[in-house]
Structure formats: structure tokens, C-alpha cells
Design an enzyme around this catalytic site. Sequence first.
Site, PDB file in Angstrom:
ATOM      1  N   HIS A  69      -0.511   4.991   9.549  1.00  0.00           N
ATOM      2  CA  HIS A  69       0.878   5.466   9.549  1.00  0.00           C
ATOM      3  C   HIS A  69       0.957   6.787  10.304  1.00  0.00           C
ATOM      4  CE1 HIS A  69       0.370   2.752   6.154  1.00  0.00           C
ATOM      5  NE2 HIS A  69       1.654   2.493   6.214  1.00  0.00           N
ATOM      6  N   HIS A  91       0.817  -1.226   0.000  1.00  0.00           N
ATOM      7  CA  HIS A  91       0.000   0.000   0.000  1.00  0.00           C
ATOM      8  C   HIS A  91       0.850   1.275   0.000  1.00  0.00           C
ATOM      9  CE1 HIS A  91      -0.237  -0.657   4.647  1.00  0.00           C
ATOM     10  NE2 HIS A  91       0.862  -0.025   4.321  1.00  0.00           N
TER      11      HIS A  91
HETATM   12 FE   LIG Z   1       2.483   0.808   5.311  1.00  0.00          FE
END
Ligand SMILES: [Fe+2]
Lengths: 133, 284
Positions: free
Chosen positions: B59, B12
Amino acid sequence: MRTRLYPLEDLEDIPGTTVFTAKRSREAYHLHKFCMSLMEAANREAFKADERAYLARFRMSEDQKQAVLERDFNRLIDLGGNIYFLVKLSNTDGWSTQKAVSSMTGMTADEYAAMMRAGGRSPEGQRSKREGN
Amino acid sequence: MARITAGVATSHVPAIGAAFDQGRAGDAYWKPVFDGYEWVKQWEKQEKPDVVILCYNDHASAMMLDVVPTFALGMAEEFIPADEGWGQRPVPVVQGHIELAAHLAEQLVIDEFDLTLMNNMDVDHGCTVPLSLMFGQVEAWPCRVIPLAVNVTQFPTPSGNRCWMLGEAIAHAVESFPEDLNVQIWGTGGMSHQLQGPRAGLINPEFDNAFLDGLIDDTDRLRAITRLEYLRESGSEGIELIMWLIMRAALGKDVEELHRFYHVPASNTAVGHIVLRPRELVTA
Ligand SMILES: [Fe+2]
């Protein structure tokens, strides 16, 4: 004591790698609060307008502030930082993640990009400081 | 009855999202990456899942600063694409499925997975890049999504084996949901990559391809991979692969591989992608 699959100190045995732990997370809390503040456009503008003044809003250590000003990502990681927070800073600068990451390797961004195109860095010799493999 | 009909895994990488959003998918650098997802885009149009349980990691966009949940389940009606420092991705808002999410929240805690429940969160590239890769450029995502965020950032992360057990529990929970729903489970992140320090740029195709093979016929080996081994072999961010084990475990004992793709590099990362079908559904 309970047994573990490996001694936890072995996490320190990987060359060129800092494992981000709860202790480091706490050391970098205010640095990371600064990084996450850059997820708002108005804050990015304020930071760009006067970096020093903007950093004064956060209870970061002077070392952390200096490393931010110098965009010294290796130093920021030494001071507790984690890359997922730190890229908010490089994104604010308009850097690609690859450019930010390359800045930690001692290569130029172009050299690093060429290494990646050629298949990346081999794990050979990069697995363990102790074993040298 | 709800049923899990397929599992999908993919890397991703944020740069994939940027290339997609800025119309650079046809560039010489990116074309081989996007070509690897042509098959799945056509396949998804026929599969028409009602809901995707999307295992990803945040994240440091919606969590990880004040709160560090090991497993966080998205409970909301909708999830807005996060601004990760360059503005929001121009992609549709992600629509949740509150009934199935609430059912998972109940069943998984009863099954001793002490989840964190997120009633309000934005979703970052970990969630939206896989959606772009599977569904392409769309006005609205064609299905509901239940985001399941896993801590792969702060050590200790959950073990691969714990992720496997969570995947098994998800399968049971979905099976006991009364509404007739076509559910897919996705595992995202990986494959080998390291985004920090002098060792950044590490790529390990042997490890990655053995991992892809293991998803088909050697899952016991994958369950036993330690955090230390992920770090050593697949780089400090390669440990995102534990999220693929949630997906794989939810498919049951045997699977049929429908599609596979592997490519180096996308930015700093080895791109892996696999589509799996529970074997019992193939022969049925
Ligand atoms: Fe990641």
C-alpha cells in the site's frame, strides 16, 4: 486496434470514484514523495513543527500543498493523489483510516461510522452514472 | 518434493492490526472479527506449514512511487515491518525462504511471467495483518514467508485471469522444488470496500458471498470478472480480490472448503476469510 472487454472510458462512469492511472500517478509524484517521507518519525516531527516549511522541500504544486494543509482528501485525489499514499498523512495526524475516508463523503466521522456498522453503503444506484443503477 | 497443502484467504485491514496490537481484540466492535479467526489459529498449529507464499499488495509502503511492479516477488532473507506513518507494528520480522524464492523466480519467468524481484523491501499491513490473524501473538512467525506483491492500486492492474494463470504456474513451480516442504498459499485483501471519494464505504455482501461460493464451484466465472466489474460491484479497493485468485488457482481443479467467515464491517471493509484444501489431498 485490439479489442477490449469494455471501453476504457467506462472506468470514468462509476459515481464518486476516481481511477488511479499512470498519468495521475505522475501528476502526484511529488505529492506522493511527500506522503512517503512521513514513513520516518523524524520527518513526521519536522512536518508537525512547521507544515509549510516542510512542504517547501517538495516540488508539489501550490494547489497540492494547500490541499495538504487543509487535509482536503477529495481535492488531493482530484490532483492525482491515491489513498494508499494519502493515509500516511492522516496516520501522521493520528487519524484512523476510517476518519480520513469519512472526510470525503460529506458525512461526519460519526455518521460514517454508523453507516458502516449498519452494513455500509449499498451499491444500489452507485454502479454507473449512465445507467443510474 | 515441495507440495501446496492448503490455501487461505483473508482481508488485511490495517485497523485489524491496530486493534490486535493495542489489545482491543476483545472490544465489542472487534470481538466478532477476531472470533472469526479462532478456528484457523488452531488449525495452523496442527498444519505447521514450512513456507507460506503470501500474495498481498503493497500500500505505497515499499513500492508504487518510484517503481510500480505488476508482480513483485520477495527474495530476501528477511522483511521488516514497514512504518506506515504511525510507527512499525510490534510484530516479528518476516523470515524469507531464499531457495524456494529463487526457484520461483526462475520457473515463473521461464513460464513467461515477467516478475520484478525484490532483494530489499519492507512489508506493510497487507502482509503482516494476515500473519497476525493466522498465527496470533508470537515471538517469531512459525514459518518462512515468500511475499508476492501484486499491483492493485494503479490502473491497469493485472486482470483476474492473469492472476489465475500465475497461480497455476506457482503450483507447477512448487511441485518441481526438490526439497520436501509443506507450502501454503495465501491470498489477501478485499472483500468489498472503497476508500475514496463520495462513494466511500461501499459494501456489497451479495457480490462477496457469490465470490466465496465461486471459489468452490464456479471458478470460471470468477476468472472472467473484469476490472470494471470489480470497481462497480466491490468498490475501488475491492479489486484486491484478484489476489485470492492466485491462491485458488494454485490449489488445482477441485477444492474442499474447510472453513469460511464473513463479517461487516472492520473499519471501512467487509471481512472475508476462507480456508481451502486441494481435493486430491482430502481423499488421499
Ligand atoms: Fe489492502
